[in-house]
Design an enzyme around this catalytic site. Structure first.
Site, short mmCIF file in Angstrom:
data_model
loop_
_atom_site.label_atom_id
_atom_site.label_comp_id
_atom_site.label_asym_id
_atom_site.label_seq_id
_atom_site.Cartn_x
_atom_site.Cartn_y
_atom_site.Cartn_z
N ASP A 263 28.52 31.44 42.44
CA ASP A 263 29.17 30.17 42.16
C ASP A 263 28.82 28.99 43.07
OD1 ASP A 263 30.30 32.02 40.51
OD2 ASP A 263 32.30 31.19 40.58
N GLU B 108 40.37 40.20 45.50
CA GLU B 108 39.08 39.68 45.04
C GLU B 108 38.12 39.42 46.22
OE1 GLU B 108 39.42 35.84 43.21
OE2 GLU B 108 37.51 35.99 42.18
#
Ligand code: 6A9
Length: 783
Positions: free
Chosen positions: A519, A753
């Site tokens: 990302d 995460e």
């Protein structure tokens, strides 16, 4: 005219499936062909529910709420971080026969268990057992309402059977895939001490226009007109499902049967729900009570044995608590598998607007049941590394489903949002998938595992399944390789470039590269066609290497792949393209300047009398020095790829620099794992826009730490000048990552995460038992 014709032909190709025979036979997931996997907990986005592996499955599920709560109605159904449960997750799940989940709500714990039993022609029976307990004993044990539901999804019908006016004792139904069936709701007991437990009953019998509406329908039906009265002097109004009138229909959606059985009972309690298949005639006894208990004991025992056989955690000296943690990580990966059916929405360069991809099925694990309960391409490769150790057959089925979603060009949508329920979890701006966009081909890591398994002479039976599987996969793998090799080609021969970077250079500190999977990891400040990306280069080394091996194994021509592999893996070519002498690190290359920052936009503020609303000041990027073609001076995960994917030869001097950077606390080393971006990098922990917090700019990610530990293990076993150093770092990094994830799990009840590089604390979405569950392989030292 020709141009227009070509355009529409290309547009059609974008949504045309790959022509080679599907890897999966059309009926491969049916009850007839695969009865043992027909039913499953394939609805990872709900706390507890089951469905079959079929496009229009009848689904079953559980909602619940605490009665008399000062907080009002808190209905639990789909997994939501906002529910703030203390924890939830599968403690055991074998991927086929049974699963046991523990849910810690405010002041009570629910244990939700399912057990399956094969028989008949439609996938057999199953039973649920729900146990409710107080979390810490107080004067008023909580009263809980459990709402068990059954919902059809345009196929089949359901009949509710009512006794004593309010109690739905059972549901009978029929559907194409299930034939006839019966679902029985037994009465709660309070354990052996109090077999007859006071309970109140309610039910709802209605219709729903889609599975994504179930929560709302139940909420809308709630009424306060009922009384909970366990003894004559105790009368308390409580909330329950009542009636529901669907709004007048303004579209042609088919309405499907939806029934809910609500039981309201004080903890402690135990309740069972039995699903019995009509075609199961020679059932020896019902799967309930002591029969169920015995079956469960047997299944748990064999689960525990198989777990130790597979991962040897106990033998490696892990404590019983750590072993339980390992089991939970694996179980949540398996219990997070979903079966989805629907269409992606895709955009190509040959359309003016997005169009529908062909309908398809996807059997896949998901990164996070609460936040991203759907398939992600590169996540799945990591997921299957773990799953293939436990159940290679499951891995073949998941890989096959994914590869069968390929179009004729060789493209696979990166994020799979299939069906109403999946769609309801995604903000609209994230729905459309662009046919130019790639995602790392991590499936080749899984194929590598399959090849290794074939190499072991003891695996003869595996060989029999794996070879035909690879053969069917092969034409798709070839097209996939070609697709990466052409559509993601870089500006120089043998270089590569991720397409699909953010275009608006003005708004972001650094335009994102979602396709790379990393990302907001800093890349060239000004996206251009001159860019080349070192991580993609290394992925292509992996792809060409594995494809060469598969081609050889299958007796297919392998020269082209081998040639690509030899070229790309050549360490001097890699250095020519990506080594910066100045930084002593592997880097991307592109149109780049380091002199960027986010500044308050200067906007004209009108004088007060004219001012209706203050204009919002945005952050915009200011560039103080013009970009030029050069190496991108970022140090972090991307710079490590030649090491992570083991492209560097063991004698490469570059390893020395890499190992130094890894061990340097001012750069990548932390006591909790390797951080994604050097602490000394100008972009370290910088926001990308006012709304966009740093993501891959410092935090610790477990998929990459897994690759790092694996690479250290690799180099520690190869003769070379850095062998010993690699061995030391291997021990240290492995211990750090394990200790931190385990500690966080004990403290917070979740696997996360990402992890903070400064405190080790879990961050981002949770539970995240996608690639963070690779911790099991790290514990087991299975790479
Ligand atoms: C956002 C918000 C309810 C981001 O794990 C999946 C992916 C990874 O593939 C990728 O590498 N995650 C990583 O950088 C999560 C992506 C979620 C995008 C959708 C929608 C939902 O709000």
């Amino acid at each position: 005219f020709y141009a227009l014709y070509m355009r529409s032909a290309m547009a059609r190709r974008a949504v045309t499936r790959h022509p080679s025979p599907r890897v999966l036979d059309a009926n491969s997931t049916t009850a007839a062909v695969s009865p043992e996997r027909f039913w499953g907990s394939y609805r990872p986005h709900v706390y507890f529910g089951m469905k079959t592996r079929s496009p229009r499955s009848v689904v079953t599920g559980l909602m619940w709420m605490r009665q008399f709560s000062p907080k009002g109605v808190e209905l639990r159904h789909t997994c939501e971080q906002g529910d703030k449960l203390h924890s939830y997750g599968w403690l055991m799940h074998d991927g086929i026969n049974f699963g046991m989940q523990q849910i810690k709500d405010s002041d009570f714990t629910l244990t939700t268990t399912f057990v399956k039993r094969l028989g008949g022609e439609h996938g057999g029976d199953w039973t649920w057992r729900i146990i409710g307990k107080e979390r810490s004993s107080g004067p008023n044990a909580p009263v809980i309402s459990l709402m068990f539901y059954v919902a059809a999804d345009t196929q089949g019908s359901l009949q509710a059977h009512i006794e004593n006016k309010t109690r739905l004792s059972h549901v009978t139904g029929t559907s194409e895939e299930l034939g006839e069936f019966k679902i029985t709701f037994s009465k709660p007991t309070g354990g052996a001490a109090s077999p007859n437990k006071y309970a109140s009953y309610n039910y709802l019998q209605t219709q729903s226009p889609g599975l994504n509406q179930l929560t709302d329908i139940v909420k809308n039906s709630l009424s306060y007109r009922f009384v909970f009265s366990p003894s004559t002097d105790q009368r308390r109004p409580y909330i329950a499902v009542d009636t529901y009138t669907p709004p007048p229909q303004n579209d042609n959606r088919i309405q499907s049967d939806f029934v809910v059985h609500q039981v309201t009972v004080q903890v402690p309690f135990q309740i069972e729900v039995l699903f019995e298949s009509g075609s199961f005639h020679d059932r020896p006894n019902q799967l309930k009570g002591s029969v169920l208990t015995e079956e469960l004991t047997r299944l748990k025992l064999s689960y525990n044995e198989k777990f130790e056989e597979t991962f040897s955690l106990q033998a490696k000296g892990f404590t019983p608590d750590q072993v339980r943690f390992g089991k939970a990580a694996l179980s949540n990966m398996l219990g997070g598998m979903g079966y989805f059916f629907g269409q992606s929405v895709v955009q190509s360069n040959y359309h003016d607007y997005p169009i529908f991809y062909p309908e398809g099925a996807l059997f896949t694990a998901v990164p996070s049941r609460s936040f991203f309960p759907r398939g992600f391409l590169w996540d799945e490769g990591f997921h299957q590394l773990l799953i293939s150790k436990w159940d290679p057959q499951l891995t073949r089925e998941a890989v096959a489903h994914w590869l069968d979603l390929m179009n004729v060009e060789g493209w696979i949508p990166r994020e799979q949002i299939l069906g109403d329920e999946a769609l309801s979890k995604v903000p609209s701006e994230f729905v459309v998938q662009h046919t130019e966009n790639a995602n790392p081909p991590t499936f080749f890591l899984v194929l590598e595992k399959i090849l290794e398994q074939l190499d072991k002479p003891t695996n003869a039976p595996q060989l029999q399944d794996a070879l035909p599987f690879l053969r069917r996969l092969y034409p798709r793998l070839q097209t996939w390789f070609d697709w990466y090799n052409t559509t993601q080609a870089g500006p120089l021969p043998n270089s590569y470039r991720w397409r699909g970077r953010d275009k608006d250079t003005n708004r972001f500190l650094n335009p994102k590269t979602l396709t790379s999977g990393l990302d907001d990891y800093p890349r060239a400040s000004h996206p251009s066609e001159d860019e080349r990306h070192v991580d993609l280069h290394c992925w292509m080394v992996l792809v060409s290497r594995i494809l060469t091996s598969i081609a050889r194994l299958l007796g297919e021509p392998h020269q082209e792949y081998e040639h690509t592999y030899q070229t790309l893996s050549n360490n001097s070519l890699l250095s020519e393209l990506h080594w910066s002498e100045q930084l002593h690190a592997f880097c991307d290359y592109g149109n780049h300047t380091q002199a960027v920052s986010l500044q308050q936009e200067k906007v004209f503020v009108p004088p007060r009398p004219m001012r209706q609303q203050l204009p919002v000041k945005r952050l915009v990027r200011s560039v103080r020095k013009a970009p030029k073609l050069q190496y991108v001076n970022a140090l972090g995960y991307v710079s490590l790829f030649p090491f992570l994917l083991q492209v560097l030869t063991p004698d490469s001097q570059k390893l020395e620099y890499i190992l130094k950077d890894i061990r340097d606390p001012a750069r990548l080393w932390t006591p909790y794992g390797l951080r994604s971006l050097s602490r000394s990098d100008p972009m370290y922990m910088k926001r990308n826009t006012e709304h966009d917090a740093p993501y891959w700019r410092g935090a610790i990610w477990i998929n990459i730490n897994y690759l790092a530990v694996r690479a250290l293990h690799h180099y520690s076993r190869k003769q070379g000048p850095y062998q010993e150093k690699a061995a030391d770092l291997y021990q240290e990094l492995r211990t750090n990552v394990i200790n931190n994830i385990y500690k966080q799990y004990q403290e917070t009840g979740y696997i996360w995460e990402q992890y903070s590089d400064s405190t080790g604390r879990g961050k981002g979405s949770h539970p995240f038992t996608g690639w963070s569950a690779l911790i099991v392989l790290i514990m087991a030292e299975e790479y």
